[in-house]
Design a protein around this motif. Structure first.
Motif, PDB file in Angstrom:
ATOM      1  N   MET A   1      27.762 -16.212 -61.986  1.00  0.00           N
ATOM      2  CA  MET A   1      28.737 -17.085 -61.411  1.00  0.00           C
ATOM      3  C   MET A   1      30.059 -16.987 -62.166  1.00  0.00           C
ATOM      4  SD  MET A   1      28.106 -20.762 -60.441  1.00  0.00           S
ATOM      5  CE  MET A   1      27.720 -21.666 -59.422  1.00  0.00           C
ATOM      6  N   MET A   2      31.196 -17.242 -61.442  1.00  0.00           N
ATOM      7  CA  MET A   2      32.516 -17.144 -62.061  1.00  0.00           C
ATOM      8  C   MET A   2      32.838 -18.402 -62.848  1.00  0.00           C
ATOM      9  SD  MET A   2      34.779 -15.234 -59.174  1.00  0.00           S
ATOM     10  CE  MET A   2      36.216 -16.001 -59.703  1.00  0.00           C
ATOM     11  N   LYS A   3      33.498 -18.161 -63.951  1.00  0.00           N
ATOM     12  CA  LYS A   3      33.932 -19.275 -64.776  1.00  0.00           C
ATOM     13  C   LYS A   3      35.317 -19.733 -64.319  1.00  0.00           C
ATOM     14  CE  LYS A   3      32.468 -19.678 -69.444  1.00  0.00           C
ATOM     15  NZ  LYS A   3      32.633 -19.248 -70.800  1.00  0.00           N
ATOM     16  N   VAL A   4      35.529 -20.995 -64.185  1.00  0.00           N
ATOM     17  CA  VAL A   4      36.813 -21.544 -63.775  1.00  0.00           C
ATOM     18  C   VAL A   4      37.511 -22.080 -65.023  1.00  0.00           C
ATOM     19  CG1 VAL A   4      37.969 -23.276 -62.375  1.00  0.00           C
ATOM     20  CG2 VAL A   4      35.924 -22.145 -61.523  1.00  0.00           C
ATOM     21  N   HIS A   5      38.785 -21.634 -65.196  1.00  0.00           N
ATOM     22  CA  HIS A   5      39.571 -22.125 -66.326  1.00  0.00           C
ATOM     23  C   HIS A   5      40.324 -23.372 -65.897  1.00  0.00           C
ATOM     24  CE1 HIS A   5      38.889 -18.607 -68.854  1.00  0.00           C
ATOM     25  NE2 HIS A   5      39.034 -17.877 -67.760  1.00  0.00           N
ATOM     26  N   ARG A   6      40.004 -24.445 -66.515  1.00  0.00           N
ATOM     27  CA  ARG A   6      40.643 -25.701 -66.138  1.00  0.00           C
ATOM     28  C   ARG A   6      42.011 -25.876 -66.792  1.00  0.00           C
ATOM     29  NH1 ARG A   6      37.410 -28.309 -62.729  1.00  0.00           N
ATOM     30  NH2 ARG A   6      35.197 -28.095 -63.068  1.00  0.00           N
ATOM     31  N   ASN A   7      42.318 -25.123 -67.835  1.00  0.00           N
ATOM     32  CA  ASN A   7      43.591 -25.272 -68.530  1.00  0.00           C
ATOM     33  C   ASN A   7      44.691 -24.411 -67.912  1.00  0.00           C
ATOM     34  OD1 ASN A   7      42.476 -27.074 -70.252  1.00  0.00           O
ATOM     35  ND2 ASN A   7      41.967 -25.554 -71.817  1.00  0.00           N
ATOM     36  N   SER A   8      44.374 -23.601 -66.920  1.00  0.00           N
ATOM     37  CA  SER A   8      45.358 -22.741 -66.279  1.00  0.00           C
ATOM     38  C   SER A   8      46.226 -23.589 -65.351  1.00  0.00           C
ATOM     39  CB  SER A   8      44.647 -21.644 -65.493  1.00  0.00           C
ATOM     40  OG  SER A   8      45.590 -20.858 -64.842  1.00  0.00           O
ATOM     41  N   LYS A   9      47.517 -23.652 -65.629  1.00  0.00           N
ATOM     42  CA  LYS A   9      48.401 -24.518 -64.853  1.00  0.00           C
ATOM     43  C   LYS A   9      49.491 -23.748 -64.127  1.00  0.00           C
ATOM     44  CE  LYS A   9      47.551 -28.451 -67.730  1.00  0.00           C
ATOM     45  NZ  LYS A   9      48.087 -29.509 -68.547  1.00  0.00           N
ATOM     46  N   GLY A  10      49.463 -22.407 -64.041  1.00  0.00           N
ATOM     47  CA  GLY A  10      50.474 -21.639 -63.335  1.00  0.00           C
ATOM     48  C   GLY A  10      51.531 -21.097 -64.270  1.00  0.00           C
ATOM     49  N   PHE A  11      52.698 -20.858 -63.702  1.00  0.00           N
ATOM     50  CA  PHE A  11      53.792 -20.269 -64.468  1.00  0.00           C
ATOM     51  C   PHE A  11      54.495 -21.322 -65.312  1.00  0.00           C
ATOM     52  CE2 PHE A  11      53.539 -17.586 -60.635  1.00  0.00           C
ATOM     53  CZ  PHE A  11      53.227 -16.385 -61.243  1.00  0.00           C
ATOM     54  N   THR A  12      55.010 -20.887 -66.431  1.00  0.00           N
ATOM     55  CA  THR A  12      55.794 -21.795 -67.261  1.00  0.00           C
ATOM     56  C   THR A  12      57.225 -21.820 -66.759  1.00  0.00           C
ATOM     57  OG1 THR A  12      56.447 -20.095 -68.835  1.00  0.00           O
ATOM     58  CG2 THR A  12      54.370 -21.251 -69.277  1.00  0.00           C
ATOM     59  N   LEU A  13      57.967 -22.777 -67.182  1.00  0.00           N
ATOM     60  CA  LEU A  13      59.360 -22.913 -66.764  1.00  0.00           C
ATOM     61  C   LEU A  13      60.182 -21.711 -67.196  1.00  0.00           C
ATOM     62  CD1 LEU A  13      61.567 -24.594 -65.467  1.00  0.00           C
ATOM     63  CD2 LEU A  13      61.885 -25.737 -67.656  1.00  0.00           C
ATOM     64  N   ILE A  14      59.959 -21.213 -68.378  1.00  0.00           N
ATOM     65  CA  ILE A  14      60.732 -20.067 -68.882  1.00  0.00           C
ATOM     66  C   ILE A  14      60.443 -18.811 -68.056  1.00  0.00           C
ATOM     67  CG2 ILE A  14      59.090 -19.320 -70.645  1.00  0.00           C
ATOM     68  CD1 ILE A  14      62.845 -19.413 -71.112  1.00  0.00           C
ATOM     69  N   GLU A  15      59.195 -18.633 -67.630  1.00  0.00           N
ATOM     70  CA  GLU A  15      58.865 -17.478 -66.784  1.00  0.00           C
ATOM     71  C   GLU A  15      59.600 -17.564 -65.448  1.00  0.00           C
ATOM     72  OE1 GLU A  15      54.342 -16.412 -68.296  1.00  0.00           O
ATOM     73  OE2 GLU A  15      54.630 -18.005 -66.799  1.00  0.00           O
TER      74      GLU A  15
END
Length: 138
Positions: A1-15
């Motif tokens: 089964m795939m592990k889901v990363h809960r801390n992944s929030k997308g792109f940062t403002l600087i990116e």
């Protein structure tokens, strides 16, 4: 089964800001180049029309032995049989100086482009007050 990363929030403002800056730089380079190309294409229509008038005047001279003035596109059509578009420029032919002149109506491109025939209409030279980048070389 795939592990889901809960801390992944997308792109940062600087990116996101870096991507926007790159797009801005590319647009700053591309837009002026694009407008220059569109102006050259529009001037190309004028050059094409001048070439058509040149051919018609040369044929008329070889058949009639002389030419006559045609100060508007309508007179060029009725006298020389060439239907020139008037959206990009106004055209006129002066018989005494053997000049076909186009006055630009293109936004950002001002002046005239002149095509002058020799006395026997076998050679032609380009000139005018339009920016030299638009006038063909002789």
């Amino acid at each position: 089964m795939m592990k889901v990363h809960r801390n992944s929030k997308g792109f940062t403002l600087i990116e996101l800001l870096i991507v926007i800056a790159i797009i801005g730089v590319l647009a700053a380079i591309a837009i002026p180049a694009y407008t220059g190309y569109t102006k050259k294409a529009k001037v190309g229509e004028i050059i094409h029309a001048l070439g058509a008038i040149k051919s018609a005047v040369s044929v008329y001279y070889s058949e009639a032995g002389a030419t006559t003035d045609a100060t508007t596109a309508d007179l060029i059509r009725t006298t020389y049989g060439v239907d020139v578009p008037t959206g990009r420029a106004s055209f006129q032919y002066t018989a005494t100086s053997r000049e076909i002149q186009a006055t630009s109506k293109i936004t950002g491109v001002t002046g005239t482009m002149t095509l002058t025939g020799s006395t026997d209409f076998k050679t032609w030279t380009w000139d005018g007050t339009m920016d030299k980048a638009y006038i063909p070389k002789n």
